[in-house]
Write an enzyme that holds these catalytic residues in place. Sequence first.
Site, short mmCIF file in Angstrom:
data_model
loop_
_atom_site.label_atom_id
_atom_site.label_comp_id
_atom_site.label_asym_id
_atom_site.label_seq_id
_atom_site.Cartn_x
_atom_site.Cartn_y
_atom_site.Cartn_z
N ALA A 69 45.56 6.29 64.58
CA ALA A 69 44.27 6.33 65.25
C ALA A 69 43.12 6.70 64.19
O ALA A 69 43.33 7.31 63.13
CB ALA A 69 44.23 7.17 66.42
N GLU A 97 53.39 4.88 67.34
CA GLU A 97 53.27 4.63 68.75
C GLU A 97 53.05 3.12 68.96
O GLU A 97 53.87 2.61 69.92
CB GLU A 97 52.08 5.11 69.48
CG GLU A 97 52.22 6.87 69.44
CD GLU A 97 51.43 7.51 70.17
OE1 GLU A 97 50.17 7.44 69.79
OE2 GLU A 97 51.48 8.23 71.01
N GLY A 129 49.20 7.07 65.69
CA GLY A 129 49.40 5.87 66.65
C GLY A 129 49.96 4.70 65.95
O GLY A 129 50.39 3.72 66.69
N GLU A 137 50.57 14.17 64.67
CA GLU A 137 49.36 14.72 65.66
C GLU A 137 49.06 16.27 65.90
O GLU A 137 48.23 16.75 65.90
CB GLU A 137 49.32 14.05 66.94
CG GLU A 137 49.17 12.72 67.10
CD GLU A 137 50.34 11.74 66.92
OE1 GLU A 137 51.31 12.04 66.16
OE2 GLU A 137 50.07 10.42 67.02
#
Length: 693
Positions: free
Chosen positions: A63, A105, A102, A125
């Site tokens: 992200a 992910e 992310g 994270e």
Amino acid sequence: MSDVASYAVRDGIAVITMNNPPVNGLGNALRAALMACLQKAEADAAARGALIIGSARAFSGGADIREFGKPREKPDLFEVNDQQDAMGKPLVAAIGGFALGGGLELALGCHYRVAAPGAQLGLPEVKLGILPGSGGTQRLPRIVPMAEAVRMMTTGATISAERAKDLGLVDEIVHGDLLEGAIAFTRKLDSSQVRRTRDMPAKIDGDPEAFFAQVRDQVAKESRGYPAPLEIVACAAAAATLPFDEGRKVERERFNRLVNTAESKALRHMFFAERQTSKIPGVPEDTQVRPIRKAAVIGAGTMGGGIAMCFANAGIPVTVIDATQEFLDRGISKIRSNYAATVEKGRLAQSDMDKRMALIRGSINLAQAADADIVVEAVFERMDVKQELFRKLDGIVQPGAILATNTSTLDVDKIAAATTRPEDVIGTHFFSPANVMRLLEVVRGKRTAKDVLATTMKLGKTLRKVPVVSGVCDGFIGNRMLEKYVQQSLFLLEEGATPAQVDGALSRWGMAMGPFAMYDMAGNDIGWEIRKRRAVERPDMVYSKLADRICEKGWFGQKAGRGWYRYEKGSRKPVPDPEVEKLLEDFRAEIKVKPRKIPDEGIIERCIYALANEGARILEEGIALRASDIDMVYLTGYGFPPYRGGPMFHADSVGLDKVLKSIQTFQKGYQGAQWQPAPLLVKLAGEGKRFNL
Ligand SMILES: NC(=O)c1ccc[n+]([C@@H]2O[C@H](COP(=O)([O-])OP(=O)(O)OC[C@H]3O[C@@H](n4cnc5c(N)ncnc54)[C@H](O)[C@@H]3O)[C@@H](O)[C@H]2O)c1
């Protein structure tokens, strides 16, 4: 399509290529483009499978963390994941470089994963005080064994593609061209082999309740002060016990809670702060730097030895020079034993130790520094000694070589003035142990050349340090602030607190170590020497005489077996000492102070605001370039808790108006004249602003 992702069909496979340099951050534009490409692939009759690929350097770094805490545009990664799950054709992630956060992910949302050799995969994270918030906590334990998934998510550690293959996280390692290999892999799959992670059961053997009870205990112990690891465990437990969609809800709720915590904000601040330190106004990032191929370190003592190790660890040959053979031999054998201890612990291969030792050469002849590109001086802390050494070096070293001093308290400009090339002189203030501590204060003298500064900052990074620029002043950034902290810690004892109480309050608050345990570790005699010198240089300075009393008794700290505490033989554990308490009582009687009980909160405010207030002066005087640099100094050099973001960030979080009010209250209290709110604090508090922009 947009430019951040492209779509093409190759050999019947839809190839979706992310192109959002430098790391394929999953910002608004890339998420939207991915969504559109996935939908297109699903509808495209020419494609019987699809794959997502990034660049050779990065599948995706995750992200865009600048979007955290701000409203995000649609679609979010969650919705992209839903589209991945909705695909009726096999979907493969082709991972080159790294897939982090992310980015991983997104790969977990694919049905299969292939990777280039050496690619790195991880969910870091937790290091930002949050958790993988886009299904990561639910998908990872469905693919890799639960214990491994929890370990990856609670530590944030990355694993290699090879390890990921062993764990089932990667289905195939592609040797050769990643895209070609990934197309070949995808072509072997048909629609009956669509494998949605969400449909798999979590990989856990035995009783989940017993497993998670044990994991919770362990993670709680390891994550003191950090809320995210335990929340991650809770999400992993949800993955094991709840249907996928309910688990995702648990994850979302906990993510939303964490992202707004002060701890997470502080950790994110730290992340950005570290990246800021190398930005220097007036010294552009593309400033031509001088090559550093060889180094010399003068002085083979505590610091010189550690600094030499830093060079050798970075593969830079280094000559260590001391005044006598005896000191040189002692220094080199200390370096050897330091490395040997690391080898013994299994953290360094013997062959690597041998390579590093081979890069270190000892000498007692200063002329051996002649071919060095940088000379770092770490001799006794005396101006006359340093000036004489710099005068000699000036006559020895090649033109363009950088002359650096590791002084902690002396004026770098005066040292530079001993040479005919002050523009090549700079301060490199390492912290002890120099081979371990991450902080490097880079002290810019009045005449230091811009390229010397840029070179030294770059070298700091090569040596795996966090280099922070400081101007010349007594104590530079870190120790100048520390003086105010020390002053308050001692005043607190005068008023009625004990060393154990002050240390307890500050370490429970998060400091790696309380101040008195720290003084005992460093050696109380060091501060004593500095105070004696200061008493001459700055006779107006007010400080508690208590520390002198301790030194007069020879209670120099750990090395003497006693200091502010007692130490059992061979132990570093501080044990409260009734004789110290008696000394405190007698001292209070002598200065006619009636002891009072000071609550923990009062201790913390006094000590931490003393740091922030001096930090404000340092900022105002331009000694530090920005508030976040000051925070970095404390986070990397003084054991300040990362989840509090540094003294300046902490003051910002409390609110500068509140900090100012507290300081105004302290002005009316014990030794109140020592408290003068920094003009910058008063100004910013009045304007409702912060130190950190
Ligand atoms: N010890 C710390 O925690 C620390 C931290 C940061 C900076 N510093 C600074 O680093 C410097 C060195 O400190 P240290 O603790 O390593 O001292 P140290 O006493 O352990 O080592 C100094 C070494 O320098 C050698 N030396 C002295 N004069 C010399 C000369 N003219 N030529 C060659 N060698 C000479 C000595 O023989 C000795 O081996 C000082 O300026 C100190 O203020 C120390």
